[in-house]
Design a protein around this motif. Structure first.
Motif, short mmCIF file in Angstrom:
data_model
loop_
_atom_site.label_atom_id
_atom_site.label_comp_id
_atom_site.label_asym_id
_atom_site.label_seq_id
_atom_site.Cartn_x
_atom_site.Cartn_y
_atom_site.Cartn_z
N ASP A 276 0.82 -1.18 0.03
CA ASP A 276 -0.01 0.01 0.06
C ASP A 276 0.94 1.38 -0.03
O ASP A 276 0.43 2.20 -0.73
CB ASP A 276 -1.15 -0.01 1.17
N ALA A 280 0.80 3.91 -2.88
CA ALA A 280 0.49 5.46 -2.48
C ALA A 280 1.56 6.37 -3.12
O ALA A 280 1.07 7.40 -3.76
CB ALA A 280 0.29 5.53 -1.00
N ARG A 397 -6.65 12.16 -2.94
CA ARG A 397 -6.72 11.44 -1.75
C ARG A 397 -7.84 11.35 -0.82
O ARG A 397 -8.09 10.37 -0.28
CB ARG A 397 -5.35 12.29 -1.19
N GLU A 402 -7.94 8.30 1.82
CA GLU A 402 -6.79 8.78 2.68
C GLU A 402 -6.82 9.75 3.54
O GLU A 402 -6.24 10.03 4.15
CB GLU A 402 -5.54 8.69 1.37
#
Lengths: 421, 388
Positions: A276, A280, A397, A402
């Motif tokens: 992850d 990202a 995001r 996120e």
């Protein structure tokens, strides 16, 4: 009197009748390997060629009378049901994409996703990597394994019925090996594999003992996560774990087995966290338009167009260098780490897996830094930027979850503040 | 709310009767009515009403920002200096659009023939300073406050399966450069194209924002198997992002951006004119009428002959009068009863100018909003702080 038609029917389907009908086939196929294999199989005397292949020779020649799982399932219903509910039962769903727009495809491929006369696919899951291949590569490199959904012969071979073939773990190795899922290698060089190599079955554990106990065709029994590694829902995972522990318990103390598997679970989650992180970084570069080339400036993804794809449909061609690094990290190294862990193989877990994941993550960070510097954003964090790009990055995001609502609003407020100054 | 006291009506009636008497005497003496018939409006003494000249029929007209130069076109294009009474013939062709620049220094006009438009720009003395031609038909001309001229052009190409139309803006930078800004392309079904025929180009209308970063325009949508619709769309020129504002009838109805660039006057051509917020779609003000014009400060609005300050009716022009505000909004040109009048001194102020840096920041905020990167509430808050 009412039973007469029934007895006539029995006469029609009797072995003697089958053999007689085979006479037509044997005129030409007398010396064929298929005939020899059939004669030495458990089906010998019970089934004739036409029982599985049909009697339309032209259709057979055209390849229209494929002997799929439905044909075997007429007699082996339980096995078919187990097969269908297992991962083998969705081999094609996971591996195939609709090929109608792909030039050079064999029309026969349609039947793997569509039931005859039905335009709707059995599953909507498609594989972009398959669509990108040539027809020949697709046949050998993809279909040979992914056709398992509709092929008993994939493991059992075509005309033999000898159980020794399917009880040999090497039958699994054809597909379950290699850099993307080295179950075979991990098992073979583990303690379990060592025992098997020394003692053989049934004194040592092989693939079938843990994954297909008592001849079950449900190969997914006892697994707590799909191939992506993301865990199943809690209840399903707990139930499946109990099934696997029951199997482990045949040789091990249950507590020991549970601890080993829990350790493997932890390794898997730790590895996914690293995946992850890498994902990202690449998404952030894409948001800022810094990938080289950007998804918008290269050949379109066959399913998702100009979108950046980093999930199961990710390609290993027509992508940027940093995405290549991610592909290796995610598809190869991470898979080796947790396949190694679940198969109790220390080297696969650590050196082929974990170490590679971390080294590749380093490479990705380094490459990201280079790309940012080249794009003139080397030392500027999102908070320090007061331009449109920063807001765009924040929005993406936020959309990906996120950033929480309040954090997103606050960061936006700071950027607007700077614009107004 | 419009309220006119009865004694004022009586006073006005008396005044009109007196003037008509004078007019009758004048006719008996000189045989000329046109020279002295006044424009019958209430409270005429509050404004300056100047009688200009007689006109045979109503054509296309435009008055310069200083109220001195009059351009009109019927079968040809002419320029008339009101002070010196000098007349210049500019073009031996009928102009389809006419527009004076905001400083009144330049006049733009277009003609159309055989699928091609010709654009001319003249100075006040009638000398052509620029001309060009291009495919398509111009529906509207608009000058920006910075001297850029924009033409809304619709071009059409007929096929067996429908007519392909393309709406675009052509901008002249005031010197030599022309820029194309495509807004839309679509194919309309043959039945719709046949119904509209020569009036197809009228379906495309536009209005450039006072901040020059957004355009409000109408686009026709009539693909096969769909009902023909005409949308009013807000288009950000910097981002290309669009927002649909309203649906309008085929040939009537338009939208004009108000001075703040945040709201627009919208008429559906059915007797209602509304000033609506473009982002909340809230109706801010409402008038009755179909044709309208307004000053650059959005303080004065003339709707079907009623000159309003805000929502207060200040002047009611006689029925069947034709009107046009000057580009700066200080003069109202009225054509009535074969006479031209110029109404002024109704205290139209100067528009508020936003300085360069603030203008750029405001445009940036609008760009961010158009892309959905900031919410309307965030935009309004930031805008308020910026304009403080």
């Amino acid at each position: 009197m009412k039973l007469i038609p029934f007895f006539l029917f029995l006469l029609l389907v009797s072995p003697a009748q089958a053999s007689e009908r085979d006479g037509d086939c044997l005129v030409c196929h007398q010396q064929s390997a298929a005939e020899r294999q059939l004669q030495t199989s458990a089906h010998s005397g019970d089934l004739g060629c036409a029982d599985c292949h049909g009697s339309d020779h032209d259709a057979i020649d055209r390849g229209d009378s494929y002997v799929g799982v439905d044909v075997c399932g007429r007699c082996h219903q339980q096995q078919l049901e187990e097969h269908r509910k297992s991962r083998h039962g969705m081999g094609l769903h996971a591996g195939w994409g609709c090929t109608r727009n792909v030039p050079g495809r064999d029309k026969q491929e349609c039947r793997f996703c569509h039931r005859e006369g039905d335009t709707q696919p059995i599953s909507t899951v498609q594989c972009a990597r398959f669509i990108k291949q040539s027809s020949e590569m697709g046949q050998i490199g993809c279909n040979r394994c992914h056709m398992i959904e509709n092929s008993c012969a994939g493991c059992h071979t075509n005309h033999r019925t000898d159980a020794r073939i399917v009880k040999d773990p090497r039958v699994c190795a054809k597909c379950h090996m290699g850099p993307d899922h080295p179950q075979w290698e991990a098992w073979q060089t583990s303690q379990h594999g060592t025992l098997y190599n020394a003692l053989g079955a049934p004194d040592a554990p092989d693939c079938q003992l843990c994954h297909m106990p008592q001849g079950s065709h449900d190969v997914s029994g006892g697994l707590t996560a799909p191939p992506s590694g993301k865990p199943y829902a809690q209840q399903k995972a707990t139930d499946q774990r109990q099934i696997m522990l029951d199997r482990c318990q045949e040789c091990h103390v249950r507590g020991f087995a549970a601890r080993e598997l829990q350790n493997a679970d932890a390794v898997r989650l730790q590895t996914l966290e690293l995946v992850d992180q890498a994902r990202a970084i690449i998404r952030d570069l894409d948001d800022r338009g810094l990938l080289d080339p950007q998804p918008t400036k290269r050949l379109e993804h066959p399913q998702r167009g100009k979108e950046l794809v980093l999930d199961g449909a990710m390609l290993y061609e027509d992508i940027s260098h940093i995405e290549s690094l991610f592909f290796r990290l995610n598809k190869y190294a991470a898979a080796k780490t947790f396949k190694g862990a679940y198969h109790q193989n220390p080297d696969y877990t650590h050196w082929y897996g974990n170490a590679e994941v971390k080294l590749l993550l380093n490479d990705i960070r380094g490459e990201a830094s280079r790309l940012r510097e080249r794009g003139g954003q080397g030392r500027v964090g999102v908070n320090g930027e007061m331009d449109e790009k920063a807001l765009e990055v924040l929005q993406r995001r936020h959309q990906r979850g996120e950033l929480g609502d309040s954090e997103y609003a606050e960061k936006k407020r700071l950027i607007l503040e700077q614009i107004l100054q | 709310m419009i309220f006119v006291k009865p004694e004022r009506v009586f006073l006005c009636f008396n005044r009109c009767m007196n003037k008509l008497l004078v007019c009758l005497l004048s006719f008996l003496l000189t045989g000329c009515v046109a020279a002295i018939v006044p424009l019958p409006v209430l409270d005429a003494e509050r404004f300056s009403i100047r009688q200009l000249l007689p006109v045979d029929k109503i054509g296309l007209m435009a008055i310069s920002a200083d109220g001195r130069m009059l351009a009109w076109s019927d079968s040809d294009l002419e320029l008339f200096d009101i002070e010196s009474s000098q007349r210049h013939s500019l073009l031996n062709a009928r102009a389809e659009t006419l527009r004076w620049s905001f400083d009144g220094a330049l006049l733009a006009a277009t003609t159309y023939m055989d699928g091609e438009s010709h654009l001319y720009v003249y100075d006040r003395s009638g000398v052509a300073v620029f001309d060009t031609h291009f495919a398509g038909r111009v529906g509207r001309l608009q000058w920006s406050h910075t001297g850029q001229l924009t033409a809304g052009v619709l071009s059409a190409r007929k096929f067996s399966f429908g007519t392909h139309i393309k709406g675009q803006l052509l901008s002249w930078d005031g010197r030599w450069r022309m820029t194309k800004i495509p807004l839309f392309e679509t194919t309309i079904k043959p039945t719709t194209a046949a119904q509209l025929a020569d009036r197809l180009y009228e379906t495309f209308d536009f209005d450039l924002s006072p901040l020059e970063d957004e355009v409000l325009y109408t686009r026709l949508y009539a693909p096969p198997a769909f009902a023909a619709t005409r949308y009013l769309v807000l288009h950000n020129l910097q981002t290309g992002e669009e927002k649909q504002i309203a649906s309008l009838p085929m040939l009537v109805g338009k939208g004009r951006l108000a001075a703040d660039g945040e709201s627009a006057y919208v008429t559906d051509g059915k007797g209602q004119i509304t000033l609506q917020d473009l982002w909340s779609t809230r109706i801010l003000q409402q008038w009755t009428g179909t044709r309208f014009d307004y000053d650059p400060r959005s303080e004065w609005l003339i709707a079907d002959g009623g000159l309003y300050q805000g929502q207060q009716l200040q002047v009611q022009l006689p029925p069947k009068s034709f009107f046009r505000l000057s580009s700066g909004g200080h003069f109202l040109l009225v054509s009535w009863n074969r006479q031209l009048y110029l109404l002024s001194d109704y205290s139209a102020g100067e528009r508020t100018k936003i300085g360069g840096v603030r203008m750029k920041k405001l445009q940036k905020l609008r760009r961010l909003r158009s892309r959905g990167l900031i919410e309307q509430a965030e935009y309004l808050q930031a805008r308020e702080r910026l304009l403080q």
